[in-house]
Write a protein that holds these residues in place. Structure first.
Motif, short mmCIF file in Angstrom:
data_model
loop_
_atom_site.label_atom_id
_atom_site.label_comp_id
_atom_site.label_asym_id
_atom_site.label_seq_id
_atom_site.Cartn_x
_atom_site.Cartn_y
_atom_site.Cartn_z
N HIS B 66 0.82 -1.21 0.00
CA HIS B 66 0.00 0.00 0.00
C HIS B 66 0.86 1.27 0.00
O HIS B 66 0.58 2.21 -0.74
CB HIS B 66 -0.93 0.00 1.21
N GLU B 80 -5.35 2.74 -2.74
CA GLU B 80 -6.02 1.60 -2.13
C GLU B 80 -6.49 0.63 -3.22
O GLU B 80 -6.35 -0.59 -3.08
CB GLU B 80 -7.20 2.08 -1.28
N ASP B 81 -6.99 1.18 -4.30
CA ASP B 81 -7.41 0.32 -5.42
C ASP B 81 -6.23 -0.46 -5.98
O ASP B 81 -6.33 -1.67 -6.24
CB ASP B 81 -8.01 1.17 -6.55
N ALA B 83 -3.41 -1.17 -4.52
CA ALA B 83 -2.94 -2.17 -3.55
C ALA B 83 -3.86 -3.38 -3.57
O ALA B 83 -3.39 -4.53 -3.53
CB ALA B 83 -2.90 -1.55 -2.15
N GLN B 84 -5.14 -3.14 -3.64
CA GLN B 84 -6.09 -4.26 -3.68
C GLN B 84 -5.85 -5.12 -4.93
O GLN B 84 -5.76 -6.34 -4.85
CB GLN B 84 -7.53 -3.73 -3.68
#
Lengths: 254, 218
Positions: B66, B80-81, B83-84
């Motif tokens: 992240h 965040e996207d 990292a996901q």
């Protein structure tokens, strides 16, 4: 042509390539063991860069990821034939050492306390009979600890008359580091040992050490500085002694 | 007070170990993600569909994934996207990981970095982003329980700083523009007005110097 592809290795390691260049380099990788080995090392270095960015992820991320993987089918492992082209890591030849070396820097040395004594000694270093990888880990761990001591806000340095060497002490880190260069070789069958001399004259055994072939050495001792009045180096039989058995070859008065 | 307690712990560099050396004494409980062999094992098990292993892997590496994504894409939501996506990708292709090829950490970060860079490049506003975001992001406020070891973090940062400080200014600039900002080698060459071969060599020299300075695998 091959020369050009090879030159992309740094750019590939940091993803500074176009998709076409990426494909080209990856197909080259399968056929070039030198590249695969070099790339593995560069990728371990990029992982160090990445680690410095670590921050707490949003709490929601974990739930999202775990929910996602529950409905995400996994790719089957590649067979030998497609391995060459698969994955972001090189196909062949990367050193197994890379896996362990990468994280060894994060290891902490255990902290020791002697109940009866105000001095706890922790010498760090290599291990007999250990693999090179383990030895490398030990060295990296030592370097880490040494760096923590020498960069402590209260670190202070004193000359140690053993080649071009000095002691660095930090009360805050409860540690003393001895390091230097041009250290003479000890007598055959002997090695150096560091001692701490207390106010009452008692001497406490510290680590033994010997210079590397290039004359450099580094060792560290963790201890409570309270009551210490001097550090002394002697030559001792291999393995060190409980008490000094020879005259001191170097001394630092506090 | 002297002797036995200490001599049992004594070791010296490069030569020998006292049997039952200090590893056995007072070692701190091992923390998640501290051990490369453990991470490799978790990743291999993840590749076989072990979600519990993956969750442990997540706990060990998600912070870095992240943080790296945040550094590169800048926008917190986008980070965040990314990292996901990267972490799910790790799950998806975990069976391809082979421990003899390198560390699990490096393997995961390679996926994460690529994903972040690809996202940055696909952003419409990429060009502006490159020009306007010079400063490093300040990071998020960390929850105390997630700051596993401040000393460790400080040391990591210091180590990276020291490594980067050992580079020439031109090498640092090359890494800043490529690794952290997503330039391709051609974009690097053109933006600096240098030959393409020079740009490639500069990136490679910089990484080799970091690798050697940090003494990671070669």
């Amino acid at each position: 042509m091959s020369e050009n592809v090879h030159a992309l290795i740094g750019a590939y390691a940091v993803d500074a390539v176009t998709p076409a260049e990426r494909d080209e380099f990856e197909s080259h990788l399968g056929a070039c063991e030198d590249c695969a080995v070099e790339l593995a090392g560069l990728q371990e270095a990029t992982a160090v860069l990445a680690e410095a960015e670590a921050s707490a992820p949003p709490a929601t991320l974990k739930a999202r990821v775990m929910a996602d993987i529950a409905r995400t089918p996994q790719a089957a492992p590649p067979t030998r034939d497609d391995r060459d082209a698969a994955g972001p890591m090189p196909a062949e030849g990367a050193s197994a050492a890379s896996a362990t070396a990468a994280s060894s820097r994060r290891r902490l040395w255990p902290r020791l306390t002697l109940a009866a004594a105000s001095v706890a000694v922790l010498a760090v270093g290599g291990l007999v009979g250990s693999s090179l990888v383990q030895q490398r880990q030990e060295e990296l761990a030592l370097e880490k600890d040494v760096m923590m001591v020498t960069s402590a806000p209260d670190a202070h340095s004193m000359d140690l008359g053993l080649g071009a060497a000095h002691l660095v002490m930090s009360d805050k880190m409860s540690s003393v580091v001895a390091m230097g260069e041009d250290c003479p070789e000890p007598e055959a069958g002997m090695e150096y040992q560091l001692w701490v001399v207390m106010a009452d004259g008692s001497k406490h055994a510290g680590p033994t050490f010997a210079p590397e072939p290039d004359g450099s050495f580094m060792t560290m001792m963790e201890m409570d500085m309270e009551g210490a009045t001097a550090f002394v180096v002697t030559e001792e039989p291999m393995g060190g002694s409980e008490q000094p058995t020879t005259d001191m070859v170097a001394v630092v008065e506090l | 007070m002297r002797g036995d307690g200490m001599s049992a712990q004594r070791r010296e560099r490069g030569l020998r170990a006292v049997p039952g050396g200090s590893d056995a004494v007072g070692a701190p409980a091992s923390r998640p993600g501290q051990d490369a062999a453990r991470l490799a094992d978790l990743l291999v098990r993840s590749g076989r569909g072990d979600a519990a292993a993956f969750e442990e892997l997540y706990d060990a590496l998600a912070g870095t994934v992240h943080g790296l994504a945040h550094r590169i894409v800048r926008d917190p939501h986008l980070a965040e996207d990314v990292a996901q996506e990267a972490l799910v990708e790790v799950w998806r292709v975990a069976a391809r990981y082979r421990p003899d090829q390198g560390s699990a950490r490096a393997w995961v970060m390679t996926i994460a970095h690529r994903r972040a860079v690809d996202r940055v490049r696909s952003e419409q506003s990429h060009a502006d982003r490159l020009l306007t975001h010079g400063a490093r992001h300040s990071g998020e406020v960390e929850h105390p329980e997630q700051v596993v070891d401040t000393m460790d973090a400080q040391w990591r940062a210091a180590r990276v700083r020291r490594g980067l400080a050992a580079l020439t200014p031109l090498q640092r600039e090359a890494l800043e523009l490529t690794y952290y900002k997503g330039y391709t080698n051609r974009q690097l060459a053109e933006s600096l007005g240098i030959p393409l071969g020079t740009a490639k060599a500069r990136i490679r020299d910089a990484m080799i110097r970091l690798r050697d300075g940090w003494e990671v695998a070669r």
